[in-house]
Motif scaffolding. Structure first.
Motif, short mmCIF file in Angstrom:
data_model
loop_
_atom_site.label_atom_id
_atom_site.label_comp_id
_atom_site.label_asym_id
_atom_site.label_seq_id
_atom_site.Cartn_x
_atom_site.Cartn_y
_atom_site.Cartn_z
N ILE A 12 0.67 -1.21 -0.03
CA ILE A 12 -0.21 0.02 0.03
C ILE A 12 0.96 1.16 0.16
N LEU A 13 1.85 1.34 0.86
CA LEU A 13 2.76 2.40 1.05
C LEU A 13 3.62 2.51 -0.28
N THR A 14 3.92 1.34 -0.79
CA THR A 14 4.67 1.62 -1.95
C THR A 14 3.92 2.29 -3.24
N ILE A 15 2.73 1.71 -3.38
CA ILE A 15 1.59 2.45 -4.56
C ILE A 15 1.73 4.12 -4.25
N ALA A 16 1.29 4.36 -3.00
CA ALA A 16 1.24 5.59 -2.65
C ALA A 16 2.72 6.38 -2.89
N ASN A 17 3.77 5.88 -2.69
CA ASN A 17 4.93 6.36 -2.86
C ASN A 17 5.26 6.47 -4.25
N ILE A 18 4.94 5.56 -4.93
CA ILE A 18 4.94 5.88 -6.29
C ILE A 18 4.07 6.99 -6.87
N ILE A 19 3.04 7.34 -6.73
CA ILE A 19 2.00 8.10 -6.87
C ILE A 19 2.72 9.45 -6.50
N PRO A 152 -3.42 6.06 6.09
CA PRO A 152 -3.09 7.46 6.56
C PRO A 152 -1.99 8.24 6.02
N ALA A 153 -0.76 7.65 6.12
CA ALA A 153 0.37 8.06 5.39
C ALA A 153 0.16 8.38 4.07
N SER A 154 -0.27 7.16 3.46
CA SER A 154 -0.07 7.14 2.12
C SER A 154 -1.13 8.37 1.42
N VAL A 155 -2.25 8.55 1.83
CA VAL A 155 -3.17 9.70 1.43
C VAL A 155 -2.69 11.08 1.79
N SER A 156 -2.30 11.03 3.05
CA SER A 156 -1.70 12.42 3.37
C SER A 156 -0.43 12.81 2.64
N GLU A 157 0.56 11.99 2.39
CA GLU A 157 1.56 12.31 1.62
C GLU A 157 1.24 12.73 -0.02
N ILE A 158 0.05 11.98 -0.35
CA ILE A 158 -0.28 12.27 -1.86
C ILE A 158 -0.80 13.66 -1.68
N VAL A 159 -1.87 13.68 -0.74
CA VAL A 159 -2.38 15.09 -0.85
C VAL A 159 -1.40 16.25 -0.42
N GLU A 160 -0.36 16.11 0.32
CA GLU A 160 0.59 16.92 0.48
C GLU A 160 1.15 17.32 -0.66
N GLN A 161 1.89 16.58 -1.37
CA GLN A 161 2.33 16.59 -2.78
C GLN A 161 1.49 17.32 -3.52
N ILE A 162 0.27 17.17 -3.65
CA ILE A 162 -0.48 17.84 -4.70
C ILE A 162 -0.54 19.33 -4.25
N ALA A 291 14.13 4.02 -4.53
CA ALA A 291 13.96 4.37 -3.07
C ALA A 291 12.56 4.62 -2.96
N VAL A 292 11.75 4.79 -4.13
CA VAL A 292 10.30 4.98 -3.72
C VAL A 292 9.68 3.84 -3.15
N ILE A 293 10.30 2.52 -3.60
CA ILE A 293 9.84 1.32 -2.99
C ILE A 293 10.68 0.84 -1.60
N THR A 294 12.10 1.02 -1.69
CA THR A 294 12.58 0.59 -0.67
C THR A 294 12.48 1.26 0.47
N SER A 295 12.19 2.69 0.43
CA SER A 295 11.78 3.44 1.63
C SER A 295 10.50 3.08 2.30
N SER A 296 9.38 2.30 1.48
CA SER A 296 8.20 1.76 1.93
C SER A 296 8.56 0.45 2.75
N LEU A 297 9.49 -0.33 2.30
CA LEU A 297 9.90 -1.43 2.80
C LEU A 297 10.77 -1.14 4.32
N SER A 298 11.54 -0.04 4.39
CA SER A 298 12.16 0.31 5.56
C SER A 298 11.12 0.64 6.46
#
Length: 518
Positions: A12-19, A152-162, A291-298
């Protein structure tokens, strides 16, 4: 709680990070072209101050909050979960207010004496007050990581970026032709606006999570006293904070040392700032895209390992470590091969007005695997309570990097490439030291076949396919954007098919997650 597994959380976090990173990466390209190499250089001078402040305020407390809340969650103790959150919030707010005030009232000194760039003053004044908001968000983020709820982190980060992107682009267009320092300040203001909106999103998600916890967790267990929680949080977070801070200290050292050492090598100040902007502002984000994906794993592996270790399930600990490292190499190696195969073409496509970025991308990519793996392994060690080991090894890493930065960057025949080689060596060294500690503690066995041999073999074959397709399309004068897109679009499925043919286990895991069977 709601079937929250480590791998699904990472997915989930990876998909959000990719976006999120996809939007951010495109924005970074647009911003770099708007600001130019010199403006990007000023931007890169300001960002380390911002990130050092954030890391000091958030990294230790976020990791510790995540770790202890995940442990209490495993024991079913919701009273301690909320106590940990409240006390962490109070500690962070106090420290954030102090740091924010110090930075705001000393902004002129930081800009002129430390950065030697008066044009950075306005940007520092803008982001200093927002540090309090960022620190508050980090506490919520650690809480959600601890309960393995990555939405929450996934949605918040996407909204923050937008919000960040739309605010920055609108204001830069509104103030077209303004001085360079004002344009850089607008970019910093955009970051600040995004952080404020993100914080409001976390509050809304937290209210919903409280209802779920109260409904699904009934056992309270032994309750910690406030003093014990505060003492444990502070003592545990200090080494984590400093080990994370070391990365940002290096960013700050880059800002303070590299431009002046490039001048010593024979470049003018303007040329030095341009080269500095190309490497740090353009090449590094491109080369470190995996790192978009590796940071999600971390992020997700820390509470997952802490939870399993708290219950003494060491087979589960080893399984999760194996998965985290396996997914890291699965993603990293094909990206590295792509950047080694077509560095100039990709860089020229993205940064047409900045020649020379491709050479930096190629050099960085040659050793980026060490950085990706080290981030995951360090996070695992934090989850196992080995933060002092990570701190000690991180200090060694910092010393090696700064020595290389100071001496090699000043050499006319090496310049920034000398520094690149030094931090690749440092990444490899710290990875080796941390892996040794991890193996000693958990009894983990290195899976050479699935971590290295299979993904490297598939990546090299994919690289050959990409080069052949790219060359064929060049002969018929296909548009370069279409050329690169088709080459990669065909190369990635080929890589996945090769991994499947080689029976790489993580491919099957991924299929189950996508089909919601895991």
């Amino acid at each position: 709680m709601h079937n929250r597994s480590f791998i699904r959380g990472a997915f989930i976090l990876t998909i959000a990070n990719i976006i999120d990173r996809g939007i951010g990466f495109i924005f970074r390209i647009i911003l770099s072209n708007m600001l130019g190499p010199e403006g990007t250089g000023i931007y890169q001078l300001v960002l380390p101050i911002y990130f050092v402040s954030i890391t000091f305020l958030t990294s230790g407390t976020m990791a510790v909050t995540s770790r202890f809340i995940s442990e209490e969650r495993a024991k079913g103790n919701k009273k301690n979960m909320f106590k940990i959150l409240k006390i962490t919030f109070l500690i962070v707010l106090i420290i954030a207010f102090i740091i924010s005030s110090l930075l705001f009232f000393n902004a002129k000194y930081v800009a002129e004496k430390l950065l030697h760039e008066p044009r950075a003053l306005l940007s520092i004044l803008i982001f200093a007050p927002v540090l309090i908001i960022v620190a508050s968000s980090s506490v919520f983020k650690g809480f959600f990581q601890g309960v393995i709820n990555m939405i929450p982190a996934s949605v918040s980060e996407i909204v923050e970026q937008i919000v960040r992107v739309s605010t920055t682009l609108y204001l830069i267009q509104l103030f077209t032709g303004a001085k360079l320092e004002y344009l850089v300040a607008i970019a910093i203001f955009g970051i600040s606006a995004g952080e404020i909106v993100s914080f409001l999103m976390y509050i809304l998600f937290y209210k919903r999570e409280v209802k779920i916890i109260n409904k699904e967790m009934t056992y309270n267990g032994k309750e910690w006293d406030i003093f014990s929680i505060a003492k444990t949080l502070v003592i545990t977070s200090i080494p984590i904070t400093f080990s994370k801070l070391i990365v940002n200290v290096l960013d700050l050292a880059e800002s303070l040392i590299i431009p002046s050492r490039l001048v010593v090598s024979g470049l003018t100040h303007s040329e030095a700032m341009s080269e500095f902007g190309k490497m740090l502002g353009m090449a590094v984000p491109l080369a470190y895209m995996p790192a978009v994906i590796t940071s999600s794993l971390s992020t997700t592996v820390l509470p997952a390992v802490s939870e399993a270790a708290a219950l003494k399930k060491w087979d589960t600990v080893r399984l999760r470590i194996n998965q985290a490292i396996g997914y890291t190499t699965l993603v990293a190696f094909p990206a590295i091969i792509l950047f080694l195969a077509l560095p100039e073409q990709i860089s020229q496509l993205l940064y047409p007005s900045s020649p020379g970025v491709g050479a930096f991308v190629r050099a960085i990519s040659m050793g980026s695997i060490f950085a990706f793996l080290e981030a995951v392994v360090a996070s695992i060690l934090h989850g196992l309570g080995k933060q002092n080991v990570v701190l000690k090894n991180s200090i060694i890493w910092l010393v090696v990097c700064i020595i290389g930065m100071y001496y090699l960057t000043a050499m006319p025949q090496l310049r920034l490439f000398g520094y690149i080689y030094s931090f690749i060596f440092a990444d490899a060294l710290i990875l080796m030291l941390n892996m040794f500690e991890l193996i000693k503690m958990t009894g983990l066995r290195i899976d050479y076949l699935n971590w290295l041999i299979k993904p490297i073999t598939a990546s090299i074959i994919m690289g050959i396919i990409v080069i052949i397709i790219h060359s064929k399309l060049l002969t018929i004068n296909v548009n370069m954007w279409i050329n690169i897109f088709l080459s990669i679009f065909i190369g990635i499925p080929a890589y996945l098919l090769l991994c499947s043919a080689l029976k790489l286990p993580y491919i099957e895991d991924l299929r189950k997650i996508i089909l919601l069977k895991n």
